[in-house]
Design an enzyme around this catalytic site. Structure first.
Site, mmCIF file in Angstrom:
data_model
loop_
_atom_site.group_PDB
_atom_site.id
_atom_site.type_symbol
_atom_site.label_atom_id
_atom_site.label_comp_id
_atom_site.label_asym_id
_atom_site.label_seq_id
_atom_site.Cartn_x
_atom_site.Cartn_y
_atom_site.Cartn_z
ATOM 1 N N ASN A 179 0.801 -1.230 0.000
ATOM 2 C CA ASN A 179 0.000 0.000 0.000
ATOM 3 C C ASN A 179 0.829 1.273 0.000
ATOM 4 O O ASN A 179 0.384 2.312 -0.500
ATOM 5 C CB ASN A 179 -1.017 0.003 1.153
ATOM 6 C CG ASN A 179 -0.403 -0.161 2.515
ATOM 7 O OD1 ASN A 179 0.691 -0.700 2.661
ATOM 8 N ND2 ASN A 179 -1.103 0.289 3.535
ATOM 9 N N LYS B 173 12.093 -8.241 1.301
ATOM 10 C CA LYS B 173 11.085 -8.953 0.515
ATOM 11 C C LYS B 173 9.871 -8.046 0.375
ATOM 12 O O LYS B 173 9.138 -7.819 1.339
ATOM 13 C CB LYS B 173 10.674 -10.262 1.191
ATOM 14 C CG LYS B 173 9.574 -11.012 0.445
ATOM 15 C CD LYS B 173 8.987 -12.137 1.276
ATOM 16 C CE LYS B 173 7.896 -12.902 0.541
ATOM 17 N NZ LYS B 173 6.786 -12.060 0.040
ATOM 18 N N HIS B 174 9.661 -7.514 -0.812
ATOM 19 C CA HIS B 174 8.521 -6.646 -1.025
ATOM 20 C C HIS B 174 7.296 -7.472 -1.408
ATOM 21 O O HIS B 174 7.384 -8.679 -1.641
ATOM 22 C CB HIS B 174 8.823 -5.606 -2.094
ATOM 23 C CG HIS B 174 8.275 -4.246 -1.766
ATOM 24 N ND1 HIS B 174 6.998 -4.062 -1.281
ATOM 25 C CD2 HIS B 174 8.825 -3.008 -1.847
ATOM 26 C CE1 HIS B 174 6.788 -2.780 -1.074
ATOM 27 N NE2 HIS B 174 7.879 -2.109 -1.402
ATOM 28 N N GLU C 275 -11.873 -4.827 9.641
ATOM 29 C CA GLU C 275 -11.234 -3.650 9.053
ATOM 30 C C GLU C 275 -11.663 -3.540 7.596
ATOM 31 O O GLU C 275 -11.511 -4.498 6.832
ATOM 32 C CB GLU C 275 -9.708 -3.779 9.127
ATOM 33 C CG GLU C 275 -8.976 -2.631 8.451
ATOM 34 C CD GLU C 275 -7.462 -2.801 8.453
ATOM 35 O OE1 GLU C 275 -6.764 -1.796 8.234
ATOM 36 O OE2 GLU C 275 -6.985 -3.941 8.655
ATOM 37 N N CYS D 145 -3.452 1.548 6.908
ATOM 38 C CA CYS D 145 -3.713 0.890 8.190
ATOM 39 C C CYS D 145 -4.227 1.873 9.230
ATOM 40 O O CYS D 145 -5.091 1.537 10.036
ATOM 41 C CB CYS D 145 -2.435 0.235 8.699
ATOM 42 S SG CYS D 145 -1.806 -1.088 7.649
ATOM 43 N N GLY E 128 1.881 -5.610 7.569
ATOM 44 C CA GLY E 128 0.878 -6.300 6.772
ATOM 45 C C GLY E 128 -0.348 -6.642 7.597
ATOM 46 O O GLY E 128 -0.667 -5.976 8.584
ATOM 47 N N GLU F 111 3.965 -4.498 12.435
ATOM 48 C CA GLU F 111 3.103 -3.346 12.151
ATOM 49 C C GLU F 111 1.916 -3.896 11.362
ATOM 50 O O GLU F 111 2.055 -4.238 10.180
ATOM 51 C CB GLU F 111 3.853 -2.292 11.329
ATOM 52 C CG GLU F 111 4.998 -1.627 12.065
ATOM 53 C CD GLU F 111 4.542 -0.607 13.091
ATOM 54 O OE1 GLU F 111 3.325 -0.405 13.219
ATOM 55 O OE2 GLU F 111 5.404 -0.017 13.762
ATOM 56 N N LEU F 112 0.748 -3.958 12.009
ATOM 57 C CA LEU F 112 -0.370 -4.685 11.414
ATOM 58 C C LEU F 112 -1.556 -3.759 11.139
ATOM 59 O O LEU F 112 -1.376 -2.575 10.901
ATOM 60 C CB LEU F 112 -0.739 -5.857 12.322
ATOM 61 C CG LEU F 112 0.458 -6.757 12.706
ATOM 62 C CD1 LEU F 112 0.030 -7.862 13.647
ATOM 63 C CD2 LEU F 112 1.151 -7.319 11.472
#
Length: 453
Positions: free
Chosen positions: A133, A156-157, A357, A263, A207, A229-230
Site C-alpha cells: 500500500n 522482501k517486497h 477492518e 492501516c 501487513g 506493524e499490522l
C-alpha cells in the site's frame, strides 16, 4: 515460476513479470548481507549517515519515475504517489540528520564509583517483509534507521510491487550500499527459511494480522526478534466543533487517503448525538463527491483498489454488512477494481462489520450519547493503531487521549505524520514502533558498559 508481477489494477493488464529468486541465489544474498555486515558495522557513523543521505537525494532526483511506477503497480493516484516519494525521502534524510544521536552512548547515573553507559550496537542481517500500500514509505521507515545503526537489510517486497522494489534496490546500490541493502523476490516458504537462518538476527513485517501471526510464529520458534506493524480500525471521535465543515473534511481526508487503503486511516466515525445528523449528511455528500477514475488524472481522488481481488473482498464485506442489517447510505457498487466512497450506518456489535477492518473507501458512522460512550465504542475493538479526537475542550482532549487504547492519538488534526513522530500500535495492531527516534531502538543491542573507578 514467478509470484511477482506488475498488474495494472486500473486496466487488469499484466505489464511485467519477475522471476522468483532461486534457492542458490537466495543463499548468495544472505551470505552477501552477512559479509557486508562484518564491514558495515565498523564504518564511522558519519559515513553511514552520508550514504543514507544519498539515498534520500536519489529519491528526489527520480521522483517522477518512482511515482509513475506505483501508480501502475497498485493504482495510487499520481499526486499521492508523488507525495509518498517525497515523504520517503524526508524519512530517510531524518535518520541521516540524527545518526549521531541514535547511535550515541547513553550515560546512566550510578551509586558506586566509575561510569556506566548504554551503548547501542547493531545486531546483523535483518529481513524486512513489506506491503503493497505504500511501496516506498514502508521501506524507508524500516531500512533507513537500521542501516544507519549498522545493520544490513534483506528486503522482501509485496509480490505486486516488483518494479518499485527494483527501483529502490537500484537507489541503494547507486548510493554505495550494495550488499547492505538487498532486494529478494522470495516466496513465503523462502522467507520462512530466511528467518530460521542463523545469520539473520531479526524480522520486521508490515501487513495483515494473518501475515504478522505467521511471521511471529516462525520467529518465535527460532528465537528471533520480530517487529510487527499490522492492521487498524481507527476511530474518529467528534465531540464538539466550531467548524463542522472543517471537521467533516478532515474525516473524509482521513478515510480516503490512499484510496482508503491505509492501516491508520480513520474507519469508524463516532459522533455525539447533537452533531450526528448534520455530520452524516455532510460526510455522505463529501464521500459521494470523491471522484473515482484514472489514477494518472489530476482530479482523481479514488483510483482503483490495489487489485481486483482487493475490490471484490471489500464489496463482499459491504454486502455482508447490509445483509446483516447495516444501512447503506451511499456508494457500495463495485466497477472492476474501482470502488466509490461508501457510507454505512446502523452497524451493531453482533455484525461482522463491527469488528472487521474495511481496507478501502468505506466509512462506518456511529451515534453516541456522550464522551464516555464514545471512548467505550472506540476501545471496543481488537485493534489499537491510531485514533483521532475532535473537540473544542482542551481538558476533554487530554482526558480522552489518555483513555483511548491506541498507539497514536491525533487531536484536531489528520494526516499529520512526520519523520520524527513514532508510528505503531497496541493489541492486534502490532508490537513495535517505526519512524522517530524509537525506530532505531528496535533492532539494536542496548549494551551496558560498566567501568569501575
Amino acid at each position: 515460476m514467478t509470484d511477482y508481477a506488475v498488474v495494472n489494477p486500473a486496466t487488469g493488464e499484466t505489464l511485467a513479470t519477475y522471476p522468483t529468486i532461486t534457492d542458490e541465489a537466495l543463499e548468495t544474498a544472505i551470505a552477501g548481507a552477512d559479509a557486508a555486515y562484518r564491514t558495515w558495522r565498523d564504518q564511522p557513523v558519519a559515513e553511514r549517515a552520508a550514504r543514507i543521505r544519498k539515498v534520500a537525494e536519489l529519491h528526489r532526483e527520480r521522483r517522477d519515475d518512482l511515482a509513475a511506477i506505483i501508480v501502475r503497480e497498485m493504482g495510487k493516484p499520481l499526486e499521492a504517489a508523488l507525495g509518498e516519494v517525497d515523504f520517503a525521502a524526508d524519512i530517510t534524510e531524518y535518520y541521516a540528520d540524527h545518526a549521531e544521536k541514535i547511535t550515541g552512548d547513553q550515560p546512566i547515573d550510578i551509586d558506586g564509583e566509575g561510569t556506566a553507559v548504554i551503548r547501542r550496537s547493531p545486531l546483523g542481517v535483518l529481513l524486512g517483509i513489506m506491503p503493497w500500500n505504500f511501496p516506498y514509505y514502508q521501506v524507508a521507515r524500516f531500512a533507513a534507521p537500521n542501516i544507519v545503526v549498522g545493520n544490513t537489510i534483506l528486503l522482501k517486497h509485496a509480490p505486486q510491487c516488483p518494479e518499485s522494489a527494483a527501483a529502490i534496490a537500484a537507489i541503494y546500490a547507486d548510493a554505495g550500499l550494495e550488499g547492505v541493502y538487498t532486494n529478494i523476490y522470495a516466496t513465503n516458504d523462502q522467507a520462512a527459511a530466511i528467518i530460521a537462518d542463523r545469520r539473520v538476527q531479526g524480522v520486521s513485517v508490515t501487513g495483515s494480522e494473518r501475515a504478522g501471526a505467521a511471521v511471529a510464529e516462525i520467529a518465535g520458534r527460532n528465537l528471533k526478534k520480530v517487529a510487527l506493524e499490522l492492521g487498524g480500525s481507527d476511530p474518529f471521535i467528534l465531540l464538539s466543533t466550531d467548524d463542522l465543515d472543517a471537521a467533516v473534511q478532515a474525516a473524509v481526508d482521513a478515510r480516503l487517503d490512499n484510496t482508503g487503503q491505509s492501516c491508520n486511516a480513520a474507519k469508524r466515525f463516532i459522533v455525539v448525538d447533537g452533531l450526528y445528523d448534520e455530520f452524516l449528511e455532510k460526510f455522505t455528500a463529501k464521500m459521494s463527491e470523491a471522484k473515482v477514475g484514472d489514477p494518472f488524472a489530476d482530479d482523481t481522488v479514488l483510483g482503483p483498489l490495489s487489485s481486483l481481488t482487493a475490490a471484490e473482498r471489500l464489496a463482499e464485506q459491504v454486502d455482508r454488512a447490509v445483509a446483516q442489517g447495516a444501512k447503506l447510505v451511499a456508494g457500495g457498487t463495485r466497477d472492476g477494481a474501482f470502488y466509490p466512497g461508501t457510507v454505512l450506518t446502523d452497524v451493531t456489535s453482533d455484525m461482522d462489520a463491527y469488528r472487521e477492518e474495511f481496507f478501502g473507501p468505506v466509512g462506518v458512522v456511529y451515534k453516541v450519547a456522550d464522551e464516555d460512550a464514545a471512548v467505550a465504542l472506540a476501545n471496543d475493538t481488537s485493534y489499537g493503531l491510531g485514533s483521532y479526537v475532535f473537540t473544542t475542550d482542551e481538558e476533554q482532549a487530554q482526558r480522552v487521549a489518555d483513555k483511548i487504547d491506541a498507539g497514536m492519538v491525533y487531536v484536531n488534526v489528520v494526516l499529520a505524520d512526520e519523520p520524527g513522530l513514532p508510528f505503531g500500535g497496541v493489541k492486534r495492531s502490532g508490537t513495535s514502533r517505526e519512524m522517530g527516534l524509537l525506530a532505531a531502538d528496535e533492532f539494536v543491542n542496548k549494551k551496558l558498559i560498566r567501568i569501575g573507578a
